[in-house]
Design an enzyme around this catalytic site. Structure first.
Site, PDB file in Angstrom:
ATOM      1  N   ASP A 158      43.053  39.681  58.953  1.00 54.72           N
ATOM      2  CA  ASP A 158      44.054  40.755  58.910  1.00 54.72           C
ATOM      3  C   ASP A 158      44.778  40.655  57.573  1.00 54.72           C
ATOM      4  OD1 ASP A 158      47.157  41.360  60.773  1.00 54.72           O
ATOM      5  OD2 ASP A 158      45.983  42.660  59.433  1.00 54.72           O
ATOM      6  N   THR A 160      45.489  41.609  53.254  1.00 53.72           N
ATOM      7  CA  THR A 160      45.833  42.708  52.349  1.00 53.72           C
ATOM      8  C   THR A 160      44.549  43.191  51.682  1.00 53.72           C
ATOM      9  OG1 THR A 160      46.275  40.961  50.748  1.00 53.72           O
ATOM     10  CG2 THR A 160      48.190  41.927  51.856  1.00 53.72           C
ATOM     11  N   PRO A 165      47.071  37.775  46.232  1.00 47.53           N
ATOM     12  CA  PRO A 165      46.578  36.694  47.094  1.00 47.53           C
ATOM     13  C   PRO A 165      45.430  37.132  48.007  1.00 47.53           C
ATOM     14  CG  PRO A 165      48.774  37.420  47.784  1.00 47.53           C
ATOM     15  CD  PRO A 165      48.498  38.075  46.470  1.00 47.53           C
TER      16      PRO A 165
HETATM   17  N1  SAM Z   1      47.406  45.620  58.259  1.00 46.26           N
HETATM   18  C1  SAM Z   1      47.386  45.282  56.880  1.00 46.26           C
HETATM   19  C2  SAM Z   1      46.244  45.907  56.184  1.00 46.26           C
HETATM   20  O1  SAM Z   1      45.329  46.339  56.860  1.00 46.26           O
HETATM   21  O2  SAM Z   1      46.302  46.024  54.973  1.00 46.26           O
HETATM   22  C3  SAM Z   1      47.429  43.781  56.728  1.00 46.26           C
HETATM   23  C4  SAM Z   1      48.711  43.281  57.282  1.00 46.26           C
HETATM   24  S1  SAM Z   1      49.176  41.655  57.067  1.00 46.26           S
HETATM   25  C5  SAM Z   1      50.825  41.912  56.611  1.00 46.26           C
HETATM   26  C6  SAM Z   1      48.397  41.092  55.578  1.00 46.26           C
HETATM   27  C7  SAM Z   1      48.799  39.642  55.385  1.00 46.26           C
HETATM   28  O3  SAM Z   1      47.807  38.934  54.631  1.00 46.26           O
HETATM   29  C8  SAM Z   1      50.114  39.456  54.602  1.00 46.26           C
HETATM   30  O4  SAM Z   1      51.071  38.871  55.429  1.00 46.26           O
HETATM   31  C9  SAM Z   1      49.746  38.548  53.427  1.00 46.26           C
HETATM   32  O5  SAM Z   1      50.764  37.639  53.088  1.00 46.26           O
HETATM   33  C10 SAM Z   1      48.510  37.863  53.975  1.00 46.26           C
HETATM   34  N2  SAM Z   1      47.612  37.293  52.965  1.00 46.26           N
HETATM   35  C11 SAM Z   1      47.243  37.828  51.779  1.00 46.26           C
HETATM   36  N3  SAM Z   1      46.399  37.006  51.133  1.00 46.26           N
HETATM   37  C12 SAM Z   1      46.222  35.912  51.940  1.00 46.26           C
HETATM   38  C13 SAM Z   1      45.460  34.711  51.824  1.00 46.26           C
HETATM   39  N4  SAM Z   1      44.701  34.473  50.739  1.00 46.26           N
HETATM   40  N5  SAM Z   1      45.510  33.817  52.839  1.00 46.26           N
HETATM   41  C14 SAM Z   1      46.274  34.057  53.945  1.00 46.26           C
HETATM   42  N6  SAM Z   1      47.039  35.169  54.105  1.00 46.26           N
HETATM   43  C15 SAM Z   1      46.990  36.089  53.106  1.00 46.26           C
END
Ligand code: SAM
Length: 285
Positions: A158, A160, A165
Site C-alpha cells: 500500500d 506511494t 521513498p
Molecule cells: N493509498 C495510497 C496510494 O494508493 O497511493 C497509499 C497510501 S499510504 C499513505 C502510502 C504509504 O507508503 C505512506 O505512508 C508512505 O510513508 C509509505 N511508504 C513510502 N515509501 C515506503 C517504503 N519504501 N517503505 C515503507 N513505506 C513506504
C-alpha cells in the site's frame, strides 16, 4: 472561484487535479516526505505526500476494500498478512475485519504519517492500530522483506507512487524479497497507478514480477481521486489458480466472513481481473 486556497496535485506535469483547501489541519516536512492533511468540501479530509493525493475520506473505501479483500478472499486461508506502507491505517482496518487473520505486520517508513493520520484521519484506522494482532515496524519495506525471517500468506504493498521513498517498492530487489517471504500459495498485491496515465509503471512491474512469480497480472477499480481512469493493482503468486476463483467459492467465503462492504462484493471480485485491451497489448510487447 472564491478566494479559497487551491491545492494542485503534481503527480503529472501537464494534466492534473486540484482541491480547494477549506482548512489546513497539518502541513510539514517529515524525515522522508512533505505531508499535508486538509479539509475539502467535496472529498472530506485529504492526505497528500510530496504533492500526490494518497487518500480522501470520501473514496478511500474503494481502494482499501479492493486491496485487502481481493487477495484475502482469493487465498481462502490467509492467517499472516504483511502491509508495506499503509500508514494512514485504513488498509489495516479492512484486514482486521477478517476474524480468521491471526497476525498483521505493517512496515511503514514514516512514523509521522501514522502519528498525524491517527490524529486527523481517525476514521481511516477506526481503532485498528489497537488490534492485538497488529505489529508495527518503522523501516523501508525493501530492507524488511530482504532481512526478515518471517513468512506471510498475503503481502499488500500500500505504497506511494514510485517517487521519493516509494521508488524502492517498485524494484526487483523488493519483488524478490516479497517472493522469498511468502508462504506456499501466498499472494502479493500492490497499488500500481492509473494504467492509462502510468502505463510504463505497469509494464515495469509486470516484467520485474514475472522474474520471481509464476502468475503475474493486474486487477482494477476506479477510484475518483486516483484520476485518469482505473487504478491497476499488481497481482503475483506462484499459484496460477488463485486469480481464477469461482464465483460460488467467493460467495461462500464472503458470506462466512460476515463482512459488509461498500464497494467489494464477489461479482466485483470476479470482474476486476478483466483488463482493457490496450493494457493487455502493452503487457504482451
Ligand atoms: N493509498 C495510497 C496510494 O494508493 O497511493 C497509499 C497510501 S499510504 C499513505 C502510502 C504509504 O507508503 C505512506 O505512508 C508512505 O510513508 C509509505 N511508504 C513510502 N515509501 C515506503 C517504503 N519504501 N517503505 C515503507 N513505506 C513506504
Amino acid at each position: 472561484m472564491s478566494d479559497k486556497k487551491i491545492w494542485f496535485e503534481t503527480l503529472h506535469s501537464s494534466f492534473g487535479q486540484f482541491f480547494s483547501i477549506d482548512k489546513t489541519l497539518y502541513h510539514n516536512k517529515t524525515d522522508h516526505q512533505d505531508l499535508i492533511i486538509f479539509d475539502n468540501n467535496t472529498m472530506g479530509r485529504v492526505m497528500a505526500l510530496d504533492g500526490v493525493v494518497q487518500t480522501t475520506e470520501r473514496d478511500e473505501f474503494i481502494y482499501h476494500e479492493m486491496m485487502a479483500h481481493v487477495p484475502i478472499f482469493a487465498h481462502g486461508k490467509a492467517k499472516r498478512i504483511l502491509i508495506i506502507g499503509g500508514g494512514d491505517g485504513a488498509m489495516l482496518r479492512e484486514i482486521c475485519r477478517h476474524k480468521d487473520v491471526e497476525h498483521i505486520t505493517m512496515v511503514e517508513i514514516d512514523a509521522d504519517v501514522i502519528t498525524f493520520c491517527r490524529q486527523y484521519l481517525p476514521n481511516h484506522n477506526a481503532g485498528a492500530f489497537d488490534d492485538p494482532r497488529f505489529n508495527l515496524v518503522i523501516e523501508d519495506g525493501v530492507n524488511f522483506v530482504n532481512q526478515t525471517e518471517m513468512k506471510f500468506d498475503v503481502i499488500i504493498s500500500d505504497c506511494t507512487d514510485p517517487i521519493g521513498p516509494g521508488e524502492s517498492l517498485f524494484t526487483s530487489d523488493f519483488y524478490q524479497g516479497c517472493a522469498n517471504c511468502l508462504n506456499e500459495n501466498g499472494i502479493f498485491v500492490a497499488q500500481n497507478g492509473v494504467c492509462f496515465l502510468q502505463q510504463d509503471e505497469a509494464i515495469n512491474s509486470h516484467q520485474k514480477l514475472s522474474t520471481y512469480f509464476d502468475d503475474v497480472s493486474f486487477y482494477q477499480a476506479a477510484i475518483p481521486t486516483y484520476y485518469g481512469g482505473m487504478m491497476t493493482f499488481a497481482w503475483a503468486s506462484q499459484n496460477t489458480q488463485l486469480r481464477h476463483q469461482d464465483l460460488s467459492v467467493l460467495k461462500t467465503r464472503f458470506a462466512e466472513a460476515g463482512i459488509r462492504c461498500r464497494y467489494y462484493n464477489p461479482a466485483i471480485h470476479l470482474g476486476c481481473f478483466a483488463l482493457p485491451q490496450y493494457l493487455l497489448d502493452a503487457l504482451a510487447q
